[in-house]
Design a protein around this motif. Structure first.
Motif, mmCIF file in Angstrom:
data_model
loop_
_atom_site.group_PDB
_atom_site.id
_atom_site.type_symbol
_atom_site.label_atom_id
_atom_site.label_comp_id
_atom_site.label_asym_id
_atom_site.label_seq_id
_atom_site.Cartn_x
_atom_site.Cartn_y
_atom_site.Cartn_z
ATOM 1 N N GLU D 139 2.517 34.336 2.423
ATOM 2 C CA GLU D 139 3.825 33.746 2.748
ATOM 3 C C GLU D 139 3.632 32.423 3.484
ATOM 4 O O GLU D 139 2.991 32.373 4.517
ATOM 5 N N ARG D 141 6.478 29.889 3.257
ATOM 6 C CA ARG D 141 7.774 29.212 3.332
ATOM 7 C C ARG D 141 8.344 29.130 4.748
ATOM 8 O O ARG D 141 9.075 28.195 5.090
ATOM 9 N N ALA D 149 10.371 23.237 1.317
ATOM 10 C CA ALA D 149 9.932 24.284 0.386
ATOM 11 C C ALA D 149 10.531 24.047 -0.995
ATOM 12 O O ALA D 149 9.864 24.222 -2.021
ATOM 13 N N ASP D 153 8.482 23.523 -4.460
ATOM 14 C CA ASP D 153 8.751 24.315 -5.663
ATOM 15 C C ASP D 153 9.029 23.393 -6.861
ATOM 16 O O ASP D 153 8.491 23.593 -7.949
#
Lengths: 168, 168, 168, 168, 168, 168
Positions: D139, D141, D149, D153
């Protein structure tokens, strides 16, 4: 075995280059061909990439039939280092053929044997004239070996040169 | 016509490189061989000049018999520009063969088709191991094609590597 | 969302640049403004630093009100790598606006959509004319947006240009 | 008017950077954000291009609401020239905020006022940790502002980092 | 007349350098002292600028009394060009004194006469040890000639080194 | 103690340079002489290497008898960084003597004291005229100090300049 060095910008490869290489070929075992100002392209004076110029050389040298190396040589803009730069990028060679005073001087100071060639009429050809005809839409194919013209067509070379030569 | 691109540092050219090129040769018409980190030489990790590496490639490729271009590629240290840099220095190619993740990524982002090759035992060879043996005075000739060993002998390559590997 | 790219040297930012950006603004969501030859300053043709040119752009764009990025782009002197260089320094964009033949060509070869804009009278303005007037002590303020003139005053731009333009 | 300078590599922009900028914002009128090592990308330590980092900064700064300039700063590898290099690429600024000893030293020798900020817990965050989590599939983010973030992406940033981090 | 070449990084000039130069001085008419990695400064391994190192050399050489030239030599990161680079930046010399294997190799390949010197105890001194003591606040003055210590004090050298060595 | 800075290209060192240095010498304790465009040589405008120019300076300064440092300064082609570049390569100095508008401007923006010198007739001499005479085979020795002429003879300078000035 004798290996000779010859350098040009080949923008584009033309009959003058071809005539010189034809005359050097029978005198040596192998030729190292330096492609000068390799980093330049898409300029009015330097329209073609080093890779495109390698394609022209490969096409033209097939006719001559001498074993050769063709090597892009980027400009250093430090003349005192230029001969070493060439040596580092190329197979060892024994002799340089050139009519360019600076090339002659730099290899001479580096202890190399340098020979000049008597000029033929075809040698007076210049890349400048070939490019001028291309931009002007005049006949240019007779100034380069036929296989080179084919490469220039394949890469749309004339169109590129015309476009970058147009004014803003 | 299909032209493939393959790049290595060739410090020195070894059986791993040779095995890859032997397998690519029957699949394509011509191979463009990039000589990476061309500006480096006389370092423990990069003992040979680009020109010396071109001599090794010429010697080894004679056996394979595929038409090829061998082109020094200087480092730019700007990964985002690297694929364009390669394109500018080489004849056009259709496909890249590589097992290097960064090379794969950079050509992939540039829209090129990239293929990996299954590894053979000989591919696990590394230039590092060849150089280690040379410095240690161990047997290294079996790791490179015989004509490449002859080039390394001709240029006194092992002596140079030993000397620059000695400590101050 | 549509993001457009526009590049100039902005030596200084003048009404010609402003007119182009005013016309692009309503057509797109965001504009990426490249500040070309970013590394040059204190030259007769390039008096202002990239940072000073960013200040002019910020001052002028306030009027236009379009979201924008202004990004210094240093010269590479390798045209074949230039589009990749721009891509690496800027946010992604969808379209290029330019009337410069080389810029058009380089982005075109990189697969980008390029649009030209019809010229207005104000577009015929050139940085050369603005600089000439500054050196000659003639009226130049009417050729640039008022907030740009204020920046040039703040940085004593005219004085610098006059000094570096004087002869030895 | 007070303009402050703050520099980072932003590989990627994370909560530590955000916390610093949030604390500087109320103290000054404008912030100049330098994007360091701008020429690097596609490396394990430097996966993102300068342009992608500009997108992250734009996304994050919208929340903070301070007027800012974000400017790529390429490495010179000549520390004695670095402050002048920054000055040439950026709008004039009055004060530097940094906790990096070299940055502090170089601006101090250049006669700039430099301030350090007390560290918060969020400041101990490092880009190294964010990248480690991305590669490990953990993780990440929560370590960056949500709009950053989203940019990562959009550009498939994690996939790129994973690929270039895989071994040959 | 005999002119000798000797190169070091002089970060800082220490008794090891001094001992070597004292032993070369009586053997030759003039010494050319190359200041290596001239472009580096403000780094833990390279704290001093080339200009500061020239000041140290001038201070130390007054004691030795040999005519000399001290010349900054910037790194090229192209070993094959390094000897030519040195030749271009320095007066002609006849002989090189060095115990560095790479320096020996590069001048040897360039056809220069190279001599090594037997090591004295003082020669085992390293810049690394001097810098370590400076950072640790230990005694370092006995490792450098007194006039060099005075230069380092004048330029606040220890303070700079300590600051750039502190962690972020 | 006062240390002055003076810069020239010294292609070659001529009576104009000599006259300036003779007038500066009594005003200061030491002179730092920058050898500009140090990386250039073997060009019609820049025939001599930096090292050869250091030899000319050493020969000429013996007459003047002032303590001096002569330091090659390579071009950066980034004017905004040039003063910092000079500072990094040279011992600290207090004052600059120059009649060149750009040099004056750049040091002035860097906060240095700059003085101009009234021109003497000998100052109107230019390297261009000396080189023109050398190429034309005209008398040039009266334009340079005698010890400089001796250096030029020793390095065969006129022959080199003539050769590189000849056309292809």
């Amino acid at each position: 075995m004798t290996r000779a060095f010859y350098i040009g910008r080949f923008q584009p490869y033309h009959n003058g280059h071809h005539s010189v290489l034809e005359r050097i070929a029978p005198l040596v075992d192998e030729i190292v061909i330096g492609v000068g100002s390799a980093q330049l392209s898409h300029e009015v004076e330097n329209p073609f990439t080093a890779g495109e110029r390698l394609m022209m050389i490969a096409a033209a040298l097939e006719e001559i039939g001498v074993p050769y190396y063709a090597v892009p040589i980027e400009d250093l803009r430090r003349n005192a280092l230029w001969a070493s730069h060439v040596f580092s990028m190329t197979p060892y060679f024994d002799i340089v053929y050139s009519n360019n005073p600076l090339v002659i001087r730099l290899f001479d100071e580096a202890g190399m044997q340098v020979k000049t060639l008597p000029m033929y009429r075809r040698d007076t050809l210049s890349g400048t004239e070939v490019r001028r005809r291309m931009v002007a839409g005049e006949e240019w194919r007779s100034l380069v070996p036929a296989p080179v013209a084919a490469v220039i067509d394949e890469i749309n070379g004339v169109e590129r040169l015309k476009q970058i030569s147009s004014s803003d």
